[in-house]
Design a protein around this motif. Structure first.
Motif, PDB file in Angstrom:
ATOM      1  N   GLY A   1       0.782  -1.240   0.000  1.00 14.21           N
ATOM      2  CA  GLY A   1       0.000   0.000   0.000  1.00 14.21           C
ATOM      3  C   GLY A   1       0.805   1.275   0.000  1.00 14.21           C
ATOM      4  N   PHE A   2       2.064   1.218  -0.457  1.00 14.81           N
ATOM      5  CA  PHE A   2       2.915   2.396  -0.485  1.00 14.81           C
ATOM      6  C   PHE A   2       3.507   2.594  -1.881  1.00 14.81           C
ATOM      7  N   VAL A   3       3.969   3.818  -2.153  1.00  8.02           N
ATOM      8  CA  VAL A   3       4.438   4.184  -3.482  1.00  8.02           C
ATOM      9  C   VAL A   3       5.780   4.895  -3.382  1.00  8.02           C
ATOM     10  N   ASP A   4       6.729   4.476  -4.215  1.00  8.54           N
ATOM     11  CA  ASP A   4       8.007   5.163  -4.384  1.00  8.54           C
ATOM     12  C   ASP A   4       7.721   6.400  -5.241  1.00  8.54           C
ATOM     13  N   SER A   5       7.751   7.576  -4.635  1.00 11.00           N
ATOM     14  CA  SER A   5       7.256   8.778  -5.313  1.00 11.00           C
ATOM     15  C   SER A   5       8.037   9.114  -6.575  1.00 11.00           C
ATOM     16  N   LEU A   6       9.342   8.894  -6.576  1.00 13.38           N
ATOM     17  CA  LEU A   6      10.113   9.228  -7.771  1.00 13.38           C
ATOM     18  C   LEU A   6       9.731   8.329  -8.939  1.00 13.38           C
ATOM     19  N   ARG A   7       9.579   7.038  -8.682  1.00  9.99           N
ATOM     20  CA  ARG A   7       9.188   6.123  -9.760  1.00  9.99           C
ATOM     21  C   ARG A   7       7.721   6.296 -10.156  1.00  9.99           C
ATOM     22  N   TYR A   8       6.928   6.901  -9.295  1.00 11.98           N
ATOM     23  CA  TYR A   8       5.552   7.239  -9.658  1.00 11.98           C
ATOM     24  C   TYR A   8       5.551   8.229 -10.823  1.00 11.98           C
ATOM     25  N   PHE A   9       6.463   9.204 -10.759  1.00 11.30           N
ATOM     26  CA  PHE A   9       6.558  10.202 -11.825  1.00 11.30           C
ATOM     27  C   PHE A   9       7.475   9.777 -12.968  1.00 11.30           C
ATOM     28  N   TYR A  10       8.558   9.064 -12.634  1.00 12.01           N
ATOM     29  CA  TYR A  10       9.586   8.747 -13.632  1.00 12.01           C
ATOM     30  C   TYR A  10       9.916   7.256 -13.586  1.00 12.01           C
ATOM     31  N   PRO A  11       8.978   6.416 -13.994  1.00  8.67           N
ATOM     32  CA  PRO A  11       9.160   4.962 -13.829  1.00  8.67           C
ATOM     33  C   PRO A  11      10.334   4.383 -14.610  1.00  8.67           C
ATOM     34  N   ASP A  12      10.694   4.980 -15.731  1.00 11.48           N
ATOM     35  CA  ASP A  12      11.726   4.399 -16.587  1.00 11.48           C
ATOM     36  C   ASP A  12      12.952   5.290 -16.758  1.00 11.48           C
ATOM     37  N   LYS A  13      13.019   6.376 -16.009  1.00 14.22           N
ATOM     38  CA  LYS A  13      14.125   7.309 -16.183  1.00 14.22           C
ATOM     39  C   LYS A  13      15.400   6.751 -15.551  1.00 14.22           C
ATOM     40  N   LYS A  14      16.454   6.678 -16.348  1.00 19.34           N
ATOM     41  CA  LYS A  14      17.724   6.102 -15.892  1.00 19.34           C
ATOM     42  C   LYS A  14      18.658   7.186 -15.351  1.00 19.34           C
ATOM     43  N   ASP A  15      19.715   6.706 -14.731  1.00 18.23           N
ATOM     44  CA  ASP A  15      20.805   7.575 -14.267  1.00 18.23           C
ATOM     45  C   ASP A  15      20.359   8.603 -13.229  1.00 18.23           C
TER      46      ASP A  15
ATOM     47  N   GLU B   1      31.583  12.551 -10.775  1.00 15.47           N
ATOM     48  CA  GLU B   1      31.631  13.265 -12.053  1.00 15.47           C
ATOM     49  C   GLU B   1      31.099  12.401 -13.187  1.00 15.47           C
ATOM     50  N   ARG B   2      31.350  11.113 -13.113  1.00 11.55           N
ATOM     51  CA  ARG B   2      30.878  10.184 -14.158  1.00 11.55           C
ATOM     52  C   ARG B   2      29.501   9.601 -13.833  1.00 11.55           C
ATOM     53  N   ASN B   3      28.936  10.047 -12.727  1.00  8.28           N
ATOM     54  CA  ASN B   3      27.597   9.631 -12.292  1.00  8.28           C
ATOM     55  C   ASN B   3      27.474   8.115 -12.156  1.00  8.28           C
ATOM     56  N   ILE B   4      28.482   7.522 -11.504  1.00  3.32           N
ATOM     57  CA  ILE B   4      28.428   6.090 -11.198  1.00  3.32           C
ATOM     58  C   ILE B   4      27.869   5.962  -9.777  1.00  3.32           C
ATOM     59  N   GLY B   5      26.553   5.925  -9.684  1.00  2.98           N
ATOM     60  CA  GLY B   5      25.929   6.035  -8.372  1.00  2.98           C
ATOM     61  C   GLY B   5      24.871   4.999  -8.080  1.00  2.98           C
ATOM     62  N   TRP B   6      24.248   5.197  -6.921  1.00  7.16           N
ATOM     63  CA  TRP B   6      23.138   4.373  -6.441  1.00  7.16           C
ATOM     64  C   TRP B   6      22.007   5.312  -6.031  1.00  7.16           C
ATOM     65  N   ARG B   7      20.774   4.894  -6.237  1.00  8.64           N
ATOM     66  CA  ARG B   7      19.637   5.634  -5.671  1.00  8.64           C
ATOM     67  C   ARG B   7      19.184   4.879  -4.430  1.00  8.64           C
ATOM     68  N   ILE B   8      19.544   5.429  -3.272  1.00 13.61           N
ATOM     69  CA  ILE B   8      19.225   4.762  -2.005  1.00 13.61           C
ATOM     70  C   ILE B   8      18.463   5.673  -1.043  1.00 13.61           C
ATOM     71  N   ASP B   9      18.125   6.876  -1.510  1.00 12.45           N
ATOM     72  CA  ASP B   9      17.357   7.838  -0.709  1.00 12.45           C
ATOM     73  C   ASP B   9      15.976   7.996  -1.349  1.00 12.45           C
ATOM     74  N   TYR B  10      14.928   7.995  -0.521  1.00  8.85           N
ATOM     75  CA  TYR B  10      13.576   7.894  -1.052  1.00  8.85           C
ATOM     76  C   TYR B  10      12.587   8.767  -0.294  1.00  8.85           C
ATOM     77  N   PHE B  11      11.530   9.158  -1.016  1.00  8.10           N
ATOM     78  CA  PHE B  11      10.271   9.578  -0.418  1.00  8.10           C
ATOM     79  C   PHE B  11       9.243   8.525  -0.808  1.00  8.10           C
ATOM     80  N   ILE B  12       8.749   7.790   0.163  1.00  9.20           N
ATOM     81  CA  ILE B  12       7.726   6.772  -0.056  1.00  9.20           C
ATOM     82  C   ILE B  12       6.460   7.236   0.656  1.00  9.20           C
ATOM     83  N   VAL B  13       5.324   7.155  -0.041  1.00 12.12           N
ATOM     84  CA  VAL B  13       4.083   7.683   0.524  1.00 12.12           C
ATOM     85  C   VAL B  13       2.981   6.630   0.502  1.00 12.12           C
TER      86      VAL B  13
END
Length: 250
Positions: A181-195, A208-220
């Motif tokens: 019953g919860f939603v990852d807000s970023l993927r709600y708006f940008y489900p397929d956006k990479k990088d 600088e080369r954007n070799i990263g991880w997405r580990i910070d979230y707003f979940i609602v």
């Protein structure tokens, strides 16, 4: 309403690197930080117009969370009753009239996965806590959750399979929470956006080369999705190995 979350990797160091410039520029209604790395009395932040709530770790220079809010909450709760959690200052819950805000710094499973068992216990206890709150009023759950949920959320996913923060167990706990019953807000708006990443190693040229991880979230809570305006990652903001994330909600 504008909310910001940022793992500052030491608030005192981050202040020296421009934290207050960003804080005043973004002008959030609620600003959450993780990994404050200090104890009471070690910093005086002059944040005019904001109430400040801090949850300090008992261990010096470690963990810790804080919330700065323009509107005074109805109540504030620290931790969720897990003894080790209480000692590490990892959770603050603010209750408002029509929602709960839960600011979290999720424990890392450690590189050798020696803390994976505890991490999974944490996830189960936190999920139960979130569902209990959600039964009363909707929640906004944010912070450094120390997991890249999907392959799209990590640059080199193939070489990181099974590593701390990208184990099947950790990712599975996130999937289970979202399915309840919860939603990852970023993927709600940008489900397929990479990088889109929120954390980068301090190794040379990695950010600088954007070799990263997405580990910070707003979940609602799912029932808040019709009030969402946007979910953003402010990757241009330096001062920590993480960048701030922002949620706009009506």
């Amino acid at each position: 309403m504008k909310l910001v979350s940022w793992n500052v990797n030491g608030i005192r160091a981050c202040v020296r690197k421009g934290f207050l410039d960003y804080f005043h520029e973004v002008d959030a209604d609620i600003f959450c930080i993780q990994e404050s790395k200090l104890q009471a009395g070690q910093i005086e932040l002059d944040l005019e117009g904001y109430y400040q709530y801090w949850n300090y770790a008992e261990r010096k220079g470690y963990s810790g969370t804080a919330v700065f809010t323009k509107k005074k909450p109805l109540s504030v709760k620290y931790g969720v009753g897990i003894e080790e959690t209480q000692d590490e200052g990892r959770i603050i819950t603010l209750e408002y009239e029509d929602f709960y805000l839960v600011n979290v710094y999720t424990p890392n499973a450690k590189r050798d996965l020696t803390r994976l068992g505890y991490r999974l216990e944490w996830e189960d206890a936190l999920a139960l806590y979130l569902k209990e709150l959600d039964a009363i009023k909707p929640i906004i759950y944010c912070g450094d959750l120390n997991v890249a949920h999907q392959e799209i959320d990590i640059k080199n996913y193939k070489s990181n399979y099974g590593n701390s923060g990208f184990t099947p167990e950790e990712r599975g706990k996130m999937t289970k929470l979202l399915e309840s019953g919860f939603v990852d807000s970023l993927r709600y708006f940008y489900p397929d956006k990479k990088d889109i990443y929120t954390w980068w190693s301090y190794m040379k040229t990695i950010r600088e080369r954007n070799i990263g991880w997405r580990i910070d979230y707003f979940i609602v809570s799912e029932r808040l999705t019709n009030r969402l305006i946007d979910s953003q990652v402010h990757s241009q903001i330096l001062g920590s190995d993480h960048c701030p994330i922002m949620l706009e909600i009506d």
